[in-house]
Design an enzyme around this catalytic site. Structure first.
Site, PDB file in Angstrom:
ATOM      1  N   THR A  37       0.945  -1.202   0.128  1.00 19.18           N
ATOM      2  CA  THR A  37       0.072  -0.078  -0.109  1.00 19.18           C
ATOM      3  C   THR A  37       0.850   1.211  -0.013  1.00 19.18           C
ATOM      4  O   THR A  37       0.367   2.397  -0.408  1.00 19.18           O
ATOM      5  CB  THR A  37      -0.989   0.104   1.289  1.00 19.18           C
ATOM      6  OG1 THR A  37      -1.868  -0.965   1.116  1.00 19.18           O
ATOM      7  CG2 THR A  37      -1.738   1.378   1.317  1.00 19.18           C
TER       8      THR A  37
ATOM      9  N   TYR B 205      -7.764   1.226  -4.727  1.00 18.86           N
ATOM     10  CA  TYR B 205      -6.438   1.371  -5.126  1.00 18.86           C
ATOM     11  C   TYR B 205      -5.612   0.049  -5.346  1.00 18.86           C
ATOM     12  O   TYR B 205      -6.459  -1.110  -5.015  1.00 18.86           O
ATOM     13  CB  TYR B 205      -5.516   2.013  -4.040  1.00 18.86           C
ATOM     14  CG  TYR B 205      -5.343   1.001  -2.647  1.00 18.86           C
ATOM     15  CD1 TYR B 205      -6.158   1.006  -1.637  1.00 18.86           C
ATOM     16  CD2 TYR B 205      -4.134   0.438  -2.773  1.00 18.86           C
ATOM     17  CE1 TYR B 205      -5.848   0.183  -0.655  1.00 18.86           C
ATOM     18  CE2 TYR B 205      -3.826  -0.254  -1.699  1.00 18.86           C
ATOM     19  CZ  TYR B 205      -4.456  -0.468  -0.595  1.00 18.86           C
ATOM     20  OH  TYR B 205      -4.511  -1.169   0.610  1.00 18.86           O
TER      21      TYR B 205
ATOM     22  N   THR C  53       1.789  -4.359   4.316  1.00 21.77           N
ATOM     23  CA  THR C  53       1.684  -4.448   5.727  1.00 21.77           C
ATOM     24  C   THR C  53       0.970  -5.869   5.981  1.00 21.77           C
ATOM     25  O   THR C  53       1.386  -6.264   7.378  1.00 21.77           O
ATOM     26  CB  THR C  53       1.070  -3.423   6.245  1.00 21.77           C
ATOM     27  OG1 THR C  53      -0.529  -3.349   5.992  1.00 21.77           O
ATOM     28  CG2 THR C  53       1.607  -2.107   6.255  1.00 21.77           C
ATOM     29  N   ASP C  54       0.516  -6.556   5.162  1.00 26.47           N
ATOM     30  CA  ASP C  54      -0.370  -7.777   5.495  1.00 26.47           C
ATOM     31  C   ASP C  54       0.472  -8.739   5.970  1.00 26.47           C
ATOM     32  O   ASP C  54       0.300  -9.713   6.726  1.00 26.47           O
ATOM     33  CB  ASP C  54      -1.041  -8.214   4.375  1.00 26.47           C
ATOM     34  CG  ASP C  54      -2.430  -7.167   3.980  1.00 26.47           C
ATOM     35  OD1 ASP C  54      -2.658  -6.289   5.010  1.00 26.47           O
ATOM     36  OD2 ASP C  54      -3.207  -7.214   2.896  1.00 26.47           O
TER      37      ASP C  54
ATOM     38  N   LYS D  63       0.600  -7.512  12.781  1.00 25.14           N
ATOM     39  CA  LYS D  63      -0.355  -6.726  12.213  1.00 25.14           C
ATOM     40  C   LYS D  63      -1.584  -7.112  13.206  1.00 25.14           C
ATOM     41  O   LYS D  63      -1.866  -8.216  12.935  1.00 25.14           O
ATOM     42  CB  LYS D  63      -0.472  -6.794  10.797  1.00 25.14           C
ATOM     43  CG  LYS D  63      -1.711  -5.704  10.356  1.00 25.14           C
ATOM     44  CD  LYS D  63      -1.611  -5.782   8.764  1.00 25.14           C
ATOM     45  CE  LYS D  63      -2.545  -4.583   8.503  1.00 25.14           C
ATOM     46  NZ  LYS D  63      -2.831  -4.533   6.818  1.00 25.14           N
TER      47      LYS D  63
ATOM     48  N   GLU E  96      -2.591 -28.713  27.840  1.00 28.04           N
ATOM     49  CA  GLU E  96      -3.883 -29.437  27.696  1.00 28.04           C
ATOM     50  C   GLU E  96      -3.738 -30.603  26.796  1.00 28.04           C
ATOM     51  O   GLU E  96      -4.785 -30.956  26.499  1.00 28.04           O
ATOM     52  CB  GLU E  96      -4.844 -28.231  27.104  1.00 28.04           C
ATOM     53  CG  GLU E  96      -5.448 -27.246  28.259  1.00 28.04           C
ATOM     54  CD  GLU E  96      -6.594 -26.562  27.551  1.00 28.04           C
ATOM     55  OE1 GLU E  96      -7.639 -26.952  27.281  1.00 28.04           O
ATOM     56  OE2 GLU E  96      -6.174 -25.434  26.887  1.00 28.04           O
TER      57      GLU E  96
HETATM   58  C1  SIN Z   1      -0.939  -2.940   2.927  1.00 28.97           C
HETATM   59  O1  SIN Z   1       0.242  -2.916   2.318  1.00 28.97           O
HETATM   60  O2  SIN Z   1      -1.144  -2.282   4.235  1.00 28.97           O
HETATM   61  C2  SIN Z   1      -1.958  -4.178   2.447  1.00 28.97           C
HETATM   62  C3  SIN Z   1      -1.649  -4.388   1.168  1.00 28.97           C
HETATM   63  C4  SIN Z   1      -0.161  -5.277   1.084  1.00 28.97           C
HETATM   64  O3  SIN Z   1       0.026  -6.010   2.304  1.00 28.97           O
HETATM   65  O4  SIN Z   1       0.377  -5.388   0.425  1.00 28.97           O
END
Ligand code: SIN
Length: 333
Positions: A17, A28, A94-95, A167, A290
């Site tokens: 992103t 996007y 970020t994913d 995340k 457990e």
């Molecule tokens: C992001 O970057 O926040 C979402 C999409 C990705 O992980 O490429």
């Protein structure tokens, strides 16, 4: 400061992103902004660093795969040996940022800062956080205090170690957190301030697979998500792919239904590495609490999330580590 004494920072871009731009039919598309334009969004950085930029990939991080990890590891290892580079910044979606950070933490002996960053808002939107995160990541990579930290993640002014970072929110600027312990520090006014005790970064698994030169024989490792009302249909489909390992994203303390355990006990006895992690966002999964791991032939994931347990299992199985070695890895010893 005269330009020729400024730290030299290599920026590697992979997409995400932070490089997102409008696309037909979507808000996007990730990974669209060319690497050089990403750097042009932070002209201030030239005051404190000599920057080079290189596009390694242009993907949304849902498409980051083992081949890209191999390319990144080779590039970062080469930059570790390059006397012309003082630090590395990697831009990434970020994913799956936490998985790539943990992979590099284990696959590279990082003797200079490697700071991964990304953005929650695409580059064209009001309040886009990409430029601020990139600027802060460059500031962190320039800081002598970051040198012993190895691979870290900078998001929303906060510096995390590669083991702890996750995340934790699907949207919003405060999307990242630590699984069990706190962050390493904070970047403010382009200065990195480490929290007390954070000075050496996280030593667990650091460089543990840095000697594996090939990284090309990736085992097949799946993640099985546990839930109420769970039968073994999906697990049967997984087992039909003849996996080398299965990580269970278990309920609570890494638990799953009786039919699941029965099938996995049989799979473990045939040589499939079965690791029990927890789908909860925090906490540790220890052996024999457990679930009788000894009897069932399972391995408890300790403090790792399912997705990070999978990365560790991939690397360990690639090296053909045996069950005793696998158990030791997950207990962090
Ligand atoms: C992001 O970057 O926040 C979402 C999409 C990705 O992980 O490429």
């Amino acid at each position: 400061m005269p330009e020729d004494v400024l730290p030299r920072i290599a920026v590697l871009t992979t997409g995400g992103t932070i490089a997102g731009l409008p696309a037909e039919g979507l808000s996007y598309r990730a990974g669209s902004l060319p690497a050089q334009r990403l750097l042009e969004s932070v002209p201030q950085a030239a005051k404190w660093a000599r920057l080079s930029v290189e596009a390694v990939a242009e993907v949304g991080s849902q498409d980051v795969d083992h081949a890209l990890w191999r390319t990144l590891a080779a590039r970062v290892r080469a930059l570790m040996d390059d006397g012309q580079v003082d630090g590395i910044v990697i831009t990434h979606g970020t994913d799956t940022l936490e998985e790539t950070a943990f992979f590099l933490h284990m696959a590279v002996q990082a003797n200079k800062p490697v700071v991964l960053t990304g953005a929650m808002r695409p580059a064209h939107t009001p309040g886009a956080d990409g430029p601020a995160n990139l600027l802060d990541a460059i500031a962190a990579a320039c800081s002598p205090a970051a040198r012993p930290l190895g691979v870290c993640v900078l998001m929303n002014q906060t510096l995390y170690d590669a083991v702890e970072v996750q995340k934790a929110r699907a949207e919003g600027l405060d999307a990242f957190s630590c699984r069990n312990h706190g962050p390493l520090g904070r970047v403010s006014g382009h200065q990195l301030a480490l929290h007390p005790g954070a000075g050496q970064g996280n030593p667990a698994w650091r460089g543990a697979f840095a000697d594996d030169s090939r990284l090309d024989a990736w085992p097949r490792v799946h993640i099985l998500y546990a839930h109420a009302g769970m039968d073994a249909a999906l697990l049967d489909a997984m087992l039909a792919t003849r996996p080398d390992g299965i990580v269970v994203a278990g309920v609570g303390n890494g638990n799953a239904s009786a039919p699941t355990w029965r099938r996995l006990q049989a799979a473990a006895s045939e040589g499939v590495a079965v690791v029990r992690a927890s789908r909860t966002p925090a906490g540790q999964v220890w052996p024999g609490v457990e679930v009788d791991d000894e009897q069932l032939g399972f391995i408890a994931a300790g403090g790792l999330s399912p997705q990070k347990a999978r990365v560790l299992l991939l690397l360990a199985l690639q090296r053909r580590d045996n069950t005793r070695q696998l158990k030791a890895h997950f207990l962090g010893i």
